[in-house]
Scaffold this motif. Structure first.
Motif, PDB file in Angstrom:
ATOM      1  N   ASP A  62     -26.190 -14.578  -4.117  1.00  0.00           N
ATOM      2  CA  ASP A  62     -24.840 -15.050  -3.815  1.00  0.00           C
ATOM      3  C   ASP A  62     -24.111 -15.594  -5.037  1.00  0.00           C
ATOM      4  N   GLY A  63     -24.798 -15.572  -6.195  1.00  0.00           N
ATOM      5  CA  GLY A  63     -24.184 -16.103  -7.408  1.00  0.00           C
ATOM      6  C   GLY A  63     -24.314 -17.598  -7.540  1.00  0.00           C
ATOM      7  N   ASP A  64     -25.242 -18.192  -6.786  1.00  0.00           N
ATOM      8  CA  ASP A  64     -25.496 -19.625  -6.883  1.00  0.00           C
ATOM      9  C   ASP A  64     -26.569 -19.887  -7.932  1.00  0.00           C
ATOM     10  N   LEU A  79     -31.425 -36.884 -12.182  1.00  0.00           N
ATOM     11  CA  LEU A  79     -30.539 -35.890 -12.773  1.00  0.00           C
ATOM     12  C   LEU A  79     -30.698 -34.550 -12.066  1.00  0.00           C
ATOM     13  N   TRP A  80     -29.589 -33.814 -12.002  1.00  0.00           N
ATOM     14  CA  TRP A  80     -29.618 -32.435 -11.500  1.00  0.00           C
ATOM     15  C   TRP A  80     -29.775 -31.520 -12.697  1.00  0.00           C
ATOM     16  N   GLU A  81     -30.832 -30.721 -12.672  1.00  0.00           N
ATOM     17  CA  GLU A  81     -31.196 -29.917 -13.827  1.00  0.00           C
ATOM     18  C   GLU A  81     -31.604 -28.506 -13.402  1.00  0.00           C
ATOM     19  N   ALA A  82     -31.572 -27.596 -14.366  1.00  0.00           N
ATOM     20  CA  ALA A  82     -32.171 -26.277 -14.176  1.00  0.00           C
ATOM     21  C   ALA A  82     -33.680 -26.400 -14.352  1.00  0.00           C
ATOM     22  N   PRO A  83     -34.471 -25.509 -13.744  1.00  0.00           N
ATOM     23  CA  PRO A  83     -35.917 -25.518 -13.979  1.00  0.00           C
ATOM     24  C   PRO A  83     -36.208 -25.434 -15.480  1.00  0.00           C
ATOM     25  N   ALA A  84     -37.201 -26.204 -15.922  1.00  0.00           N
ATOM     26  CA  ALA A  84     -37.480 -26.264 -17.356  1.00  0.00           C
ATOM     27  C   ALA A  84     -38.895 -26.738 -17.591  1.00  0.00           C
ATOM     28  N   GLY A  85     -39.409 -26.507 -18.805  1.00  0.00           N
ATOM     29  CA  GLY A  85     -40.746 -26.976 -19.134  1.00  0.00           C
ATOM     30  C   GLY A  85     -41.017 -26.890 -20.621  1.00  0.00           C
ATOM     31  N   LEU A  86     -42.065 -27.574 -21.040  1.00  0.00           N
ATOM     32  CA  LEU A  86     -42.455 -27.621 -22.442  1.00  0.00           C
ATOM     33  C   LEU A  86     -43.195 -26.353 -22.860  1.00  0.00           C
ATOM     34  N   LEU A  87     -43.092 -26.043 -24.140  1.00  0.00           N
ATOM     35  CA  LEU A  87     -43.895 -24.986 -24.744  1.00  0.00           C
ATOM     36  C   LEU A  87     -45.085 -25.650 -25.423  1.00  0.00           C
ATOM     37  N   ASP A  88     -45.990 -26.188 -24.620  1.00  0.00           N
ATOM     38  CA  ASP A  88     -47.099 -26.955 -25.159  1.00  0.00           C
ATOM     39  C   ASP A  88     -48.404 -26.175 -25.220  1.00  0.00           C
ATOM     40  N   MET A 156     -39.106 -33.486  -5.642  1.00  0.00           N
ATOM     41  CA  MET A 156     -38.015 -32.711  -6.223  1.00  0.00           C
ATOM     42  C   MET A 156     -37.239 -31.961  -5.136  1.00  0.00           C
ATOM     43  N   VAL A 157     -35.924 -31.986  -5.239  1.00  0.00           N
ATOM     44  CA  VAL A 157     -35.035 -31.284  -4.315  1.00  0.00           C
ATOM     45  C   VAL A 157     -34.409 -30.105  -5.044  1.00  0.00           C
ATOM     46  N   VAL A 158     -34.399 -28.934  -4.407  1.00  0.00           N
ATOM     47  CA  VAL A 158     -33.800 -27.730  -4.989  1.00  0.00           C
ATOM     48  C   VAL A 158     -32.571 -27.350  -4.175  1.00  0.00           C
ATOM     49  N   VAL A 159     -31.435 -27.205  -4.855  1.00  0.00           N
ATOM     50  CA  VAL A 159     -30.176 -26.904  -4.167  1.00  0.00           C
ATOM     51  C   VAL A 159     -29.466 -25.749  -4.880  1.00  0.00           C
ATOM     52  N   PRO A 160     -29.017 -24.716  -4.131  1.00  0.00           N
ATOM     53  CA  PRO A 160     -28.189 -23.666  -4.735  1.00  0.00           C
ATOM     54  C   PRO A 160     -26.734 -24.124  -4.806  1.00  0.00           C
ATOM     55  N   VAL A 161     -26.140 -23.990  -5.994  1.00  0.00           N
ATOM     56  CA  VAL A 161     -24.754 -24.408  -6.202  1.00  0.00           C
ATOM     57  C   VAL A 161     -23.990 -23.227  -6.791  1.00  0.00           C
ATOM     58  N   PRO A 162     -22.837 -22.866  -6.221  1.00  0.00           N
ATOM     59  CA  PRO A 162     -22.047 -21.787  -6.818  1.00  0.00           C
ATOM     60  C   PRO A 162     -21.834 -22.028  -8.310  1.00  0.00           C
ATOM     61  N   LEU A 163     -21.986 -20.985  -9.106  1.00  0.00           N
ATOM     62  CA  LEU A 163     -21.947 -21.136 -10.552  1.00  0.00           C
ATOM     63  C   LEU A 163     -20.663 -21.812 -11.025  1.00  0.00           C
ATOM     64  N   GLU A 164     -19.523 -21.406 -10.477  1.00  0.00           N
ATOM     65  CA  GLU A 164     -18.252 -22.010 -10.902  1.00  0.00           C
ATOM     66  C   GLU A 164     -18.214 -23.494 -10.562  1.00  0.00           C
ATOM     67  N   ALA A 186     -22.741 -21.286 -20.314  1.00  0.00           N
ATOM     68  CA  ALA A 186     -22.997 -19.975 -20.912  1.00  0.00           C
ATOM     69  C   ALA A 186     -23.074 -18.892 -19.846  1.00  0.00           C
ATOM     70  N   ALA A 187     -23.673 -19.210 -18.704  1.00  0.00           N
ATOM     71  CA  ALA A 187     -23.751 -18.231 -17.614  1.00  0.00           C
ATOM     72  C   ALA A 187     -22.372 -17.934 -17.054  1.00  0.00           C
ATOM     73  N   ALA A 188     -21.535 -18.952 -16.924  1.00  0.00           N
ATOM     74  CA  ALA A 188     -20.177 -18.737 -16.424  1.00  0.00           C
ATOM     75  C   ALA A 188     -19.386 -17.848 -17.378  1.00  0.00           C
ATOM     76  N   ILE A 189     -19.519 -18.103 -18.669  1.00  0.00           N
ATOM     77  CA  ILE A 189     -18.841 -17.263 -19.668  1.00  0.00           C
ATOM     78  C   ILE A 189     -19.416 -15.852 -19.637  1.00  0.00           C
ATOM     79  N   GLY A 190     -20.750 -15.767 -19.537  1.00  0.00           N
ATOM     80  CA  GLY A 190     -21.387 -14.453 -19.531  1.00  0.00           C
ATOM     81  C   GLY A 190     -20.970 -13.610 -18.345  1.00  0.00           C
TER      82      GLY A 190
END
Length: 210
Positions: A62-64, A79-88, A156-164, A186-190
């Protein structure tokens, strides 16, 4: 100088390690003596030695964009964040690390991967390098294969949010994680440019430490 000449260039100055005043589980604090040449002289610089990280801007059909609510103790905030992790893990393919983090934190797999952008979040105080991926064609991780989240990730709570809307939230000061904001914008511009800004997952990443 034209805009064609504006690009970051890796060109380290001569330096020697003076001290490692703190060694941590993930990061170290180091102190270097750096020769900046005739203009700058010899200086001492202390900074965080960081393994680097990956961030995933995951878009559903759906573009979320998938955002996670997570507690961050250093700033005392949820904080609301994108999934992320260390390169350890030494030598690990960052794309593999990104896919693992998406599965563990958002319970999603992705069939389509691209590089959105590369970041140096705090180059004055840390050598941390971050690669932000775009993940699409999402499918849920089977229930019996899902990761058991612990510590700050346990609730942790996961929520889809429209990109715009996510981009608007960032510009309104309602999102504060730097890599998430950069990735969302960057995704919005892309997307507005029919994804012409994307790079392959194996694109060179000169700033990666390991």
């Amino acid at each position: 100088m034209s805009s064609d000449e504006v690009t970051d260039v890796i060109d380290p100055r001569p330096a020697r390690r003076l001290d490692v005043p703190f060694q941590g589980f993930v990061v170290d604090m180091v102190s270097d003596e750096v020769d900046l040449g005739e203009a700058g002289g010899i200086v001492r610089r202390e900074y965080v030695d960081h393994p680097g990280a990956v961030v995933v801007v995951a878009l559903n059909e759906d573009g979320d964009v998938l955002l996670l609510r997570q507690y961050r103790h250093p700033v005392g905030a949820f904080l609301w964040e994108a999934p992320a992790g260390l390169l350890d893990l030494d030598g690990e393919d960052p794309h593999v690390a990104a896919a693992r983090e998406l599965a563990e934190e958002a319970d999603m797999n992705a069939a389509s991967w691209d590089v959105l952008l590369d970041l140096l979040p705090t180059p004055g105080g840390s050598n941390e390098a971050v690669r932000v991926y775009l993940a699409r064609d999402l499918t849920p991780v089977p229930d019996d294969e899902r990761h058991t989240r612990e510590a700050e990730e346990a609730d942790m709570v996961v929520v889809p949010v429209p990109l715009e809307e996510a981009a608007a939230l960032a510009l309104a000061g309602r999102l504060h994680n730097a890599a998430t904001i950069a990735g969302v914008l960057a995704a919005a511009i892309g997307r507005a440019s029919a994804w012409e800004t994307l790079r392959p997952v194996d694109s060179p990443w000169e700033y990666r430490k390991n």
